[in-house]
Scaffold this active site. Structure first.
Site, PDB file in Angstrom:
ATOM      1  N   ASP A 162       0.831  -1.196   0.000  1.00  0.00           N
ATOM      2  CA  ASP A 162       0.000   0.000   0.000  1.00  0.00           C
ATOM      3  C   ASP A 162       0.872   1.255   0.000  1.00  0.00           C
ATOM      4  OD1 ASP A 162      -2.129  -1.698   0.157  1.00  0.00           O
ATOM      5  OD2 ASP A 162      -2.568  -1.296   2.269  1.00  0.00           O
ATOM      6  N   GLU A 263      -7.207  -4.827  -4.034  1.00  0.00           N
ATOM      7  CA  GLU A 263      -6.213  -4.128  -3.206  1.00  0.00           C
ATOM      8  C   GLU A 263      -6.728  -2.783  -2.708  1.00  0.00           C
ATOM      9  OE1 GLU A 263      -3.191  -4.155  -0.986  1.00  0.00           O
ATOM     10  OE2 GLU A 263      -2.825  -5.538  -2.640  1.00  0.00           O
ATOM     11  N   ASN A 266      -4.830  -0.685   3.485  1.00  0.00           N
ATOM     12  CA  ASN A 266      -5.071  -1.207   4.837  1.00  0.00           C
ATOM     13  C   ASN A 266      -3.797  -1.659   5.535  1.00  0.00           C
ATOM     14  OD1 ASN A 266      -4.515  -3.613   3.514  1.00  0.00           O
ATOM     15  ND2 ASN A 266      -6.633  -4.326   3.522  1.00  0.00           N
ATOM     16  N   ASP A 410     -20.956  -2.096  -4.938  1.00  0.00           N
ATOM     17  CA  ASP A 410     -21.156  -1.046  -3.947  1.00  0.00           C
ATOM     18  C   ASP A 410     -21.685   0.224  -4.618  1.00  0.00           C
ATOM     19  OD1 ASP A 410     -20.534   0.056  -1.174  1.00  0.00           O
ATOM     20  OD2 ASP A 410     -19.312   1.385  -2.419  1.00  0.00           O
ATOM     21  N   GLU A 458     -26.039  -2.812  -5.048  1.00  0.00           N
ATOM     22  CA  GLU A 458     -26.514  -1.978  -3.952  1.00  0.00           C
ATOM     23  C   GLU A 458     -27.152  -0.775  -4.641  1.00  0.00           C
ATOM     24  OE1 GLU A 458     -24.852  -0.149   0.228  1.00  0.00           O
ATOM     25  OE2 GLU A 458     -23.614   0.151  -1.561  1.00  0.00           O
TER      26      GLU A 458
END
EC number: 3.2.1.68
Length: 777
Positions: A162, A263, A266, A410, A458
């Site tokens: 990250d 990815e 986090n 999402d 969603e």
């Protein structure tokens, strides 16, 4: 806006309210076939050459930087790419012998891009960390090029790490603006990893029809992070999750739906394992859409996450379980303008924004600001053909190479946007929007099962006409927020919220009002009572209000919905458990596809925190030890799922008919008042009516039960139900009653051990707020 839409608060980002006039947007040109441009870093079949290919229509120069190591060392090569003006693709092919012998890279090839453009033209005198060539952070066309920022390849198949880690904690190196634009990010930036083809098997994909699924939503890390039965080093990893396939199959789960595994930022969670500072547990800030998240891998070597993911998928497939993943194509992990700034200059440049900002993001009409319907920084430009290519290409990669069976999208309304810049307009009839392109190029699974992808939306976002429950185009199943709200209101808000028997009947029967008007079916309704964002099943019935300001490990968490439709059942713990049993039973006995959340089978609690996005802790990790009461609820859940799976009458392919369709003098579905009379329109529309029953003719579905009867008493006091005709020569037998007196390991009777209740006109007394399930035999 859905009253329970996710509330995601992120540091360094803010919601910028944009009130600009709608702007007509041109239709996209015809899109190419899946993966037509062959973007990314790819070896040829003989692994003799490695080709780098990246898209940018606005860059004037693109260079690839090669590294021996993921962080902490300078590049070993800096090479210019050539542009194909017909495709706007920049490319370079290198012999692997050159990479090894000239540049000294004998292991994994790590790489990133630097790009120049109109707001920062190329100057041969430029060096890393300098301002040479700089004109502006953003220009009137929306360009945000900055060669000091090493950019991650949007098509990288794995990434090194990250942007922010324990050793690279300074996030300002990725920022633009006067204070940060000259900071070089190369030492710490995420880098792509060039991977050769991998042959790890994903097993044989289940081909069940969507109507037959029972979905289990869970975080891949949380599934085993707290599980003593898993070797310590494997807890919280794909390898650890594979060990739970048998347990989930035993529960009855047919599809596991993982929160985002592409990815995301986090790694920072590990900097201080006992703090929420900068943490992102849920994972809805995607950095790359192809790479399995490295942090969840036991094998963190180059290629390790990919191999381990595929091995995990095979374990689930071998157990007959589909694998779904939650995908976030409405925004990216680059976020929006930095908090506390003017909203114009200071942005993160990690990947997309530094390569082609207007292609990858929806912008304001002056191209200076993001257009935001997500609450986390700005919309991904889902109406642009290149941004759409990335969506379709990455979905196809996860489906075909990584073995995924379905996707939950999402804030999927953003993918129905019919314009690019200066506006938002959801239009399901726009053939060129991302929703319809996905259906066209990744065909949904046929109604009867077979090859295909299960596509679940969603169906909301923030603002505009983004609330679209029931409004998605053909091919799309939806999280049915109206189902959730109706059940919560009826169970928890008696006398406060009005839910008529007619509304309940519509939701229990598959929501024909939402999905029957456009050719969709009851199984396009994904029914749920709770999900990851909000209360757990236990907490929905145990708390009146959110409790987010708790000390670690159950908080503190900012944000979170205030209108939860929850109730603590007067503080009576036995009533809380009864409510959980009743809610779960209603879910499992409704037409549509039920989804439960990991841990709800054992009454998992977050102690009232309803927005645990930032808690990489015991608040989110499932616990696998069971008290006697938790074990009873798990058995109850397991047997309810088994009952649903054993009775096809509960899983109709089409909406129920009110007629007798096989000549046995019993309607396929009939609704009843408690007195045994048929429910009519006056009863259905009566706001003061709180009890409802229904009978399904099992013989019309080839069901082993000739009839199924469900009675729900939503009133605050006991109600007597007069039982209807069970069929010629049949009597009614009790499978379960959610009343407090029936709690225990045998709350749901096993097949053959059901209790005889009686025949037609038998009167059955029901407790307040309880459910009764009978079968005829």
């Amino acid at each position: 806006m859905d009253p329970h839409a996710p509330q995601r608060q992120r540091s360094g980002q803010r919601l910028r309210a944009l009130a600009l006039a709608a702007l007509a947007c041109a239709l996209s040109p015809a899109h190419a076939a899946i993966d037509a441009q062959q973007l990314g870093a790819r070896y040829d079949a003989a692994q003799a050459n490695l080709a780098f290919r990246v898209y940018s229509s606005r860059a004037t120069r693109v260079e690839v930087f090669l590294y021996k190591n993921p962080t902490g060392s300078q590049e070993v090569a800096r090479l210019a790419l050539s542009k194909d003006p017909a495709t706007q693709v920049w490319s370079l092919s290198l012999p692997t012998s050159t990479i090894k012998n000239t540049y000294g890279i004998t292991g994994a090839v790590y790489y990133g891009y630097r790009a120049w453009g109109p707001n920062w033209p190329y100057d041969a005198a430029w060096t890393k960390g300098s301002a040479t060539g700089f004109v502006s952070d953003v220009d009137n066309a929306g360009n945000r090029f900055n060669p000091n920022k090493l950019l991650l390849d949007p098509y990288a198949r794995e990434i090194s790490q990250d942007p922010n880690t324990a050793t690279c904690a300074d996030g300002t190196i990725y920022a633009t603006g006067a204070a940060h634009r000259n900071k070089d990010s190369g030492l710490c930036a995420s880098k792509g990893i060039a991977l050769a083809a991998d042959a790890t098997s994903v097993g044989s994909k289940p081909t069940r029809a969507l109507k037959d699924e029972v979905i289990y939503e869970v975080h891949v890390r949380g599934l085993t992070r707290n599980d003593d039965s898993v070797p310590a080093a494997e807890r919280g990893t794909y390898k650890g999750a594979a060990r739970k396939a048998a347990a989930l199959a035993a529960l009855g789960v047919t599809a596991v739906e993982f929160l985002p595994v592409q990815e995301t930022q986090n790694d920072q969670n590990d900097v201080d394992p006992n703090s929420t500072a900068g943490d992102n547990y849920w994972g809805y800030m995607t950095l790359n859409y192809f790479a399995p998240d490295r942090r969840y891998a036991y094998d963190k070597s180059a290629g390790g996450p990919t191999r381990e993911w595929k091995a995990m998928v095979k374990a689930f497939h071998d157990a007959g379980i589909k694998v779904y993943i939650d995908v976030v194509y409405n925004h990216t992990g680059e976020g929006g303008p930095w908090s506390g700034t003017d909203g114009l200059s200071v942005y993160n440049l990690l990947s997309f924004r530094g390569l082609d900002n207007p292609a990858y993001y929806s912008l304001s009409s002056d191209y200076k600001y993001p257009w935001d319907n997500t609450g986390v920084g700005g919309n991904y430009n889902t109406r642009h053909p290149i941004a759409q290519n990335l969506i379709v290409d990455s979905l196809a990669y996860w489906r075909d190479a990584l073995g995924v069976d379905g996707f939950r999208f999402d804030l999927a309304s953003v993918l129905g946007n019919s314009c690019q810049h200066g506006c938002f307009n959801f239009d399901k009839n726009d053939s060129g929007n991302a929703l319809n392109r996905i259906v066209a190029e990744l065909p949904p699974r046929p109604a009867a099962g077979g090859a295909g992808a299960d596509l679940i939306a969603e169906p909301w976002a923030i603002g505009g006409n983004s609330y679209q429950v029931g409004g998605f185009p053909a091919g799309w199943a939806e999280w049915n927020g109206l189902y959730r709200d109706a059940l919560r209101k009826k169970q928890n808000k008696l006398g406060v919220e009005t839910v008529t028997p007619g509304t309940l009947a519509t939701r229990f029967a598959g929501s024909n009002d939402l999905y029957g008007d456009d050719g969709r079916k009851p199984w396009h309704s994904i029914n749920f009572v709770v999900a990851h964002d909000g209360f757990t099943l236990n907490d929905l019935y145990a708390y009146n209000d959110k409790q987010n300001n708790q000390p670690w490990p159950y908080g503190p968490s900012d944000g979170g919905e205030d209108h939860n439709l929850s109730w603590n059942q007067g503080g009576i713990v036995a009533e809380q458990r009864k409510a959980a049993r009743t809610g779960l039973a209603l879910l499992m006995l409704s037409a549509g596809v039920p989804m439960i959340t990991g841990g709800d089978e054992a009454l998992r609690t977050q102690f009232g925190n309803n927005n645990t996005y930032n808690l990489d802790s015991a608040a989110n990790w499932l616990y696998w030890s069971r008290s006697a009461l938790e074990a009873d609820h798990e058995t109850y859940t397991k047997r309810l799922i088994a009952f649903r799976k054993a009775h096809p009458a509960l899983r109709p392919a089409n909406f129920y008919s009110a007629s007798d369709t096989n000549g046995n003098v019993m309607e396929q579905l009939r609704w009843f008042k408690p007195d045994g009379a048929q429910a009519d329109s006056a009863y259905f529309n009566g706001a003061d009516n709180h009890a409802l029953a229904w009978r399904i003719d099992g013989s019309e579905f080839g069901d082993s039960a000739s009839a199924i009867y469900v009675a729900y008493n939503g009133w605050s006091g006991a109600v007597d139900f007069k039982l209807p005709w069970p069929g010629t020569g049949k009597q009614w037998y009790r499978v379960t009653d959610t009343a407090t007196w029936n709690e225990g390991p045998n709350a749901v009777a096993l097949p053959g051990s059901e209790t005889l209740i009686g025949g037609e006109n038998t009167v059955y007394g029901m407790q307040a707020r309880s459910l009764l399930l009978l079968i005829a035999k």
